[in-house]
Design a protein around this motif. Sequence first.
Motif, PDB file in Angstrom:
ATOM      1  N   LYS A   1       3.757   6.399  11.458  1.00  0.00           N
ATOM      2  CA  LYS A   1       5.023   6.357  10.724  1.00  0.00           C
ATOM      3  C   LYS A   1       5.064   5.080   9.898  1.00  0.00           C
ATOM      4  O   LYS A   1       4.725   4.007  10.403  1.00  0.00           O
ATOM      5  CB  LYS A   1       6.164   6.289  11.745  1.00  0.00           C
ATOM      6  N   ARG A   2       5.460   5.181   8.634  1.00  0.00           N
ATOM      7  CA  ARG A   2       5.578   3.958   7.824  1.00  0.00           C
ATOM      8  C   ARG A   2       6.959   3.348   8.016  1.00  0.00           C
ATOM      9  O   ARG A   2       7.961   4.067   8.058  1.00  0.00           O
ATOM     10  CB  ARG A   2       5.353   4.278   6.348  1.00  0.00           C
ATOM     11  N   ARG A   3       6.984   2.025   8.126  1.00  0.00           N
ATOM     12  CA  ARG A   3       8.268   1.303   8.179  1.00  0.00           C
ATOM     13  C   ARG A   3       8.872   1.364   6.773  1.00  0.00           C
ATOM     14  O   ARG A   3       8.142   1.260   5.790  1.00  0.00           O
ATOM     15  CB  ARG A   3       8.006  -0.153   8.588  1.00  0.00           C
TER      16      ARG A   3
ATOM     17  N   GLY B   1       0.815  -1.217   0.000  1.00  0.00           N
ATOM     18  CA  GLY B   1       0.000   0.000   0.000  1.00  0.00           C
ATOM     19  C   GLY B   1       0.843   1.260   0.000  1.00  0.00           C
ATOM     20  O   GLY B   1       2.076   1.218   0.143  1.00  0.00           O
ATOM     21  N   ASP B   2       0.171   2.388  -0.236  1.00  0.00           N
ATOM     22  CA  ASP B   2       0.802   3.720  -0.211  1.00  0.00           C
ATOM     23  C   ASP B   2       1.918   3.867  -1.236  1.00  0.00           C
ATOM     24  O   ASP B   2       2.905   4.576  -1.012  1.00  0.00           O
ATOM     25  CB  ASP B   2       1.342   4.034   1.200  1.00  0.00           C
ATOM     26  N   GLU B   3       1.768   3.220  -2.376  1.00  0.00           N
ATOM     27  CA  GLU B   3       2.797   3.291  -3.419  1.00  0.00           C
ATOM     28  C   GLU B   3       2.697   4.573  -4.236  1.00  0.00           C
ATOM     29  O   GLU B   3       3.602   4.893  -5.014  1.00  0.00           O
ATOM     30  CB  GLU B   3       2.666   2.081  -4.376  1.00  0.00           C
TER      31      GLU B   3
ATOM     32  N   GLY C   1       1.390   7.546   7.380  1.00  0.00           N
ATOM     33  CA  GLY C   1       0.140   7.055   6.797  1.00  0.00           C
ATOM     34  C   GLY C   1      -0.822   8.191   6.481  1.00  0.00           C
ATOM     35  O   GLY C   1      -1.041   9.065   7.317  1.00  0.00           O
ATOM     36  N   ALA C   2      -1.410   8.152   5.269  1.00  0.00           N
ATOM     37  CA  ALA C   2      -2.348   9.205   4.861  1.00  0.00           C
ATOM     38  C   ALA C   2      -3.699   9.043   5.564  1.00  0.00           C
ATOM     39  O   ALA C   2      -4.520   9.954   5.555  1.00  0.00           O
ATOM     40  CB  ALA C   2      -2.536   9.175   3.342  1.00  0.00           C
ATOM     41  N   THR C   3      -3.942   7.879   6.183  1.00  0.00           N
ATOM     42  CA  THR C   3      -5.207   7.664   6.882  1.00  0.00           C
ATOM     43  C   THR C   3      -5.039   7.797   8.385  1.00  0.00           C
ATOM     44  O   THR C   3      -5.812   8.473   9.047  1.00  0.00           O
ATOM     45  CB  THR C   3      -5.770   6.266   6.521  1.00  0.00           C
TER      46      THR C   3
ATOM     47  N   ALA D   1      -8.154   3.163   3.022  1.00  0.00           N
ATOM     48  CA  ALA D   1      -7.292   3.751   1.993  1.00  0.00           C
ATOM     49  C   ALA D   1      -7.119   5.241   2.239  1.00  0.00           C
ATOM     50  O   ALA D   1      -8.013   5.908   2.741  1.00  0.00           O
ATOM     51  CB  ALA D   1      -7.933   3.541   0.620  1.00  0.00           C
ATOM     52  N   GLY D   2      -5.949   5.753   1.878  1.00  0.00           N
ATOM     53  CA  GLY D   2      -5.705   7.199   1.870  1.00  0.00           C
ATOM     54  C   GLY D   2      -4.917   7.485   0.613  1.00  0.00           C
ATOM     55  O   GLY D   2      -3.759   7.078   0.507  1.00  0.00           O
ATOM     56  N   HIS D   3      -5.558   8.108  -0.367  1.00  0.00           N
ATOM     57  CA  HIS D   3      -4.918   8.334  -1.669  1.00  0.00           C
ATOM     58  C   HIS D   3      -4.675   9.830  -1.853  1.00  0.00           C
ATOM     59  O   HIS D   3      -5.609  10.628  -1.805  1.00  0.00           O
ATOM     60  CB  HIS D   3      -5.799   7.776  -2.800  1.00  0.00           C
ATOM     61  N   THR D   4      -3.398  10.173  -2.071  1.00  0.00           N
ATOM     62  CA  THR D   4      -3.016  11.586  -2.117  1.00  0.00           C
ATOM     63  C   THR D   4      -2.852  12.062  -3.553  1.00  0.00           C
ATOM     64  O   THR D   4      -2.189  11.413  -4.361  1.00  0.00           O
ATOM     65  CB  THR D   4      -1.674  11.778  -1.374  1.00  0.00           C
TER      66      THR D   4
HETATM   67 MG    MG Z   1      -2.332   5.459   1.068  1.00  0.00          MG
END
Ligand code: MG
Length: 431
Positions: free
Chosen positions: A304-306, A12-14, A298-300, A39-42
């Motif tokens: 912090k993302r690993r 996710g978050d690609e 994370g956008a949601t 989902a969090g889409h930027t």
């Molecule tokens: Mg996302």
Amino acid sequence: MSNIVIVGTQWGDEGKGKVVDLLAEHADIVVRFQGGNNAGHTMVVKGEQIISHLVPSGILQNKTCIIGNGLVVDPEVLIGELDYLSERGIDTGPDKVKISERAHIIMPYHKQVDHARERMKGDKKIGTTGRGIGPAYEDKATRRGVRFVDLINPETFSEKVHAICDEKNFYLKNYLSSETLDPDEIIETYSKYADRLAPYIENVSVTIYESIKDGKQVLFEGAQGTHLDIDHGTYPFVTSSNTVAGNACGGAGVGPKEITGVIGIVKAYTTRVGAGPFPAELFDEIGDQIQKTGAEFGATTGRKRRCGWLDTVILRNAVRLNGLTGIAVTKLDVLGGIDTLKICDRYDYKGKILKDFPADLDILAECKPVYENLPGWTEDISQIRSKDDLPENTKNYLSKLENLVETPIDIISIGPDRDETIVINNPFKKS
Ligand code: MG
Ligand code: GDP
Ligand code: IMO
């Protein structure tokens, strides 16, 4: 005519939101087919950032945006998002946004169960987004779900909510030691959502079918990533839907022959938010640097993302599982300034080479990534608009990736803005 599916290849978050926003220019309809507001889409256009959780990322291009039957939808969040977008001058009326009458609804007990279960699991928790996604899909599978078609029928809705609340309250109180819910309160709140959303609800499978017959082009927007897929991901550290491209058909109500291309979004390194295996994870200052430079939050949930190196074992898995016809590499700019870059091309499991992603998490935990080292670059690449103008080392990194995954790179993203992109091969125009 082309109908293209966009999916995440990692966890996710690609950068799916960015690529969907970009390609939506060539589509007439953009459809989400699974997931929910996990989902969090930027999208970033001329410096302005918009994050969407449910409304497809074609909305900024003023395209018809469809929420397919495969989603679980929190109506409160959807209404909030429609308001947020329209306050920014974006048309979100029923001519632009359509919701499948068959999509399932996230109810208050789903969110409560999600939170309470995670609390009970302690350090074994999955690290869900807490949005009620798993419990809503669970009710769908056990045929106790509530759909939009029920929401707009007051009698059916009331009957269903009363019946299910009996059972949910017993479970919440006696097993999860959580508060119980009043069905009449739920019915009152949700009847307001029904009034607001009724004009948006229709049989979207028919809408898509008729549009394709009329020569219109469709872009299918995946959420999460291939390795969060309920069947093919790092189970049980996954989401509760099929995230792979095949589910664009099931989750939107179209036949497979309509799909003409599948683009996998590949972040130039790897990230993961929440718990679960991540063989190429970095625990050193390079990982911290990537996290900071890439603004990997994370956008949601804001977590912090690993971060870790690019892992082509998982990417080859994604190529096969999704039938990728091309890839879009994102966040390449973030790797600038790192002396030596590493790409994992296989795993070492107790001295044995694994080229395919194992299903057994105990085996995965023992897998050591084997890396190829590549020289990095120091130049700022965010202003470059042609692949040929990229530094030699950047081009080498991309050709190494392309060779290892045996799939052409169609798009390169070198910044969050819609314009910060190099399109090598537009999937809508590819012959
Ligand atoms: Mg996302
Ligand atoms: P999604 O869930 O796949 O849509 O991705 P997210 O929106 O959750 O996370 C991707 C993040 O990276 C967002 O903040 C984007 O604005 C940002 N982003 C996308 N592409 C690029 C890029 O090429 N370079 C940089 N620096 N940021 C990017
Ligand atoms: P986008 O579409 C990254 C992760 C959660 C957790 C697991 C299960 O923005 O790429 P869930 O709430 O779905 O039951 O959580 O899945 N997860 C995501 N991680 N991006 C996402 O969406 C995600 N949606 C869910 O962190 O590990």
